[in-house]
Motif scaffolding. Structure first.
Motif, PDB file in Angstrom:
ATOM      1  N   SER A  55       0.850  -1.196   0.000  1.00  0.00           N
ATOM      2  CA  SER A  55       0.000   0.000   0.000  1.00  0.00           C
ATOM      3  C   SER A  55       0.881   1.240   0.000  1.00  0.00           C
ATOM      4  O   SER A  55       1.886   1.295   0.712  1.00  0.00           O
ATOM      5  CB  SER A  55      -0.899   0.000   1.228  1.00  0.00           C
ATOM      6  OG  SER A  55      -1.787  -1.093   1.188  1.00  0.00           O
ATOM      7  N   THR A  56       0.480   2.221  -0.794  1.00  0.00           N
ATOM      8  CA  THR A  56       1.305   3.420  -0.960  1.00  0.00           C
ATOM      9  C   THR A  56       0.562   4.684  -0.539  1.00  0.00           C
ATOM     10  O   THR A  56      -0.674   4.730  -0.512  1.00  0.00           O
ATOM     11  CB  THR A  56       1.760   3.576  -2.426  1.00  0.00           C
ATOM     12  OG1 THR A  56       0.613   3.646  -3.269  1.00  0.00           O
ATOM     13  CG2 THR A  56       2.622   2.407  -2.849  1.00  0.00           C
ATOM     14  N   ASN A  57       1.351   5.691  -0.227  1.00  0.00           N
ATOM     15  CA  ASN A  57       0.809   6.992   0.149  1.00  0.00           C
ATOM     16  C   ASN A  57       1.768   8.053  -0.397  1.00  0.00           C
ATOM     17  O   ASN A  57       2.994   7.884  -0.302  1.00  0.00           O
ATOM     18  CB  ASN A  57       0.711   7.102   1.669  1.00  0.00           C
ATOM     19  CG  ASN A  57       0.085   8.408   2.106  1.00  0.00           C
ATOM     20  OD1 ASN A  57      -0.870   8.869   1.493  1.00  0.00           O
ATOM     21  ND2 ASN A  57       0.637   9.012   3.145  1.00  0.00           N
ATOM     22  N   TYR A  58       1.220   9.125  -0.963  1.00  0.00           N
ATOM     23  CA  TYR A  58       2.045  10.168  -1.567  1.00  0.00           C
ATOM     24  C   TYR A  58       1.646  11.548  -1.071  1.00  0.00           C
ATOM     25  O   TYR A  58       0.475  11.812  -0.795  1.00  0.00           O
ATOM     26  CB  TYR A  58       1.891  10.156  -3.096  1.00  0.00           C
ATOM     27  CG  TYR A  58       2.385   8.916  -3.770  1.00  0.00           C
ATOM     28  CD1 TYR A  58       1.536   7.850  -4.033  1.00  0.00           C
ATOM     29  CD2 TYR A  58       3.718   8.805  -4.161  1.00  0.00           C
ATOM     30  CE1 TYR A  58       1.989   6.707  -4.659  1.00  0.00           C
ATOM     31  CE2 TYR A  58       4.185   7.666  -4.796  1.00  0.00           C
ATOM     32  CZ  TYR A  58       3.315   6.625  -5.043  1.00  0.00           C
ATOM     33  OH  TYR A  58       3.772   5.479  -5.660  1.00  0.00           O
ATOM     34  N   LYS A  63       1.988  13.501  -6.394  1.00  0.00           N
ATOM     35  CA  LYS A  63       1.063  12.512  -6.957  1.00  0.00           C
ATOM     36  C   LYS A  63       1.035  12.615  -8.476  1.00  0.00           C
ATOM     37  O   LYS A  63       0.947  13.711  -9.037  1.00  0.00           O
ATOM     38  CB  LYS A  63      -0.337  12.722  -6.389  1.00  0.00           C
ATOM     39  CG  LYS A  63      -0.511  12.234  -4.964  1.00  0.00           C
ATOM     40  CD  LYS A  63      -1.928  12.469  -4.468  1.00  0.00           C
ATOM     41  CE  LYS A  63      -2.095  11.968  -3.036  1.00  0.00           C
ATOM     42  NZ  LYS A  63      -3.454  12.234  -2.502  1.00  0.00           N
TER      43      LYS A  63
END
Length: 118
Positions: A55-58, A63
């Protein structure tokens, strides 16, 4: 345990760079991995993060331009940076939450300079 970051450099606006952060040492498990950046006179901010499950978060500012990925077999995290802007210039630090036997510790790499010229 050590984190070794590489891949920074000087690039023109619109160009690309790929950052690599490799871990070494007696590691039981690498949990969270991420990239932060710090520009002169500013705080260190999260750029992108990835969990062990992928799982990724930016940060909103990257983005669509940056992509974080990891190789769990190599305990290595990557940051592909495309369409770079001068405001992306900063020292980039990798960060990882690592479990060694039964102890979980947050580690930082040494930082790699990214400079984007206009």
């Amino acid at each position: 345990v050590q984190l070794q970051a590489s891949g920074g450099g000087l690039v023109q606006a619109g160009g690309s760079l790929r950052l690599v952060c490799a871990t070494s040492g007696s590691i039981s498990r690498v949990n969270f991995m991420g990239w932060y950046r710090q520009a002169p006179g500013k705080e260190r901010d999260l750029v992108a993060a990835i969990t062990s499950g992928g799982s990724t978060n930016y940060a909103d500012s990257v983005k669509g331009r940056f992509t974080i990925s990891r190789d769990n077999a190599k305990n290595t995290v990557y940051l592909q940076m495309n369409s770079l802007k001068p405001e992306d210039s900063a020292v980039y630090y990798c960060n990882a939450e690592i479990t060694v036997f039964r102890t979980t510790i947050n580690y930082w790499g040494q930082g790699t300079q990214v400079t984007v010229s206009s």
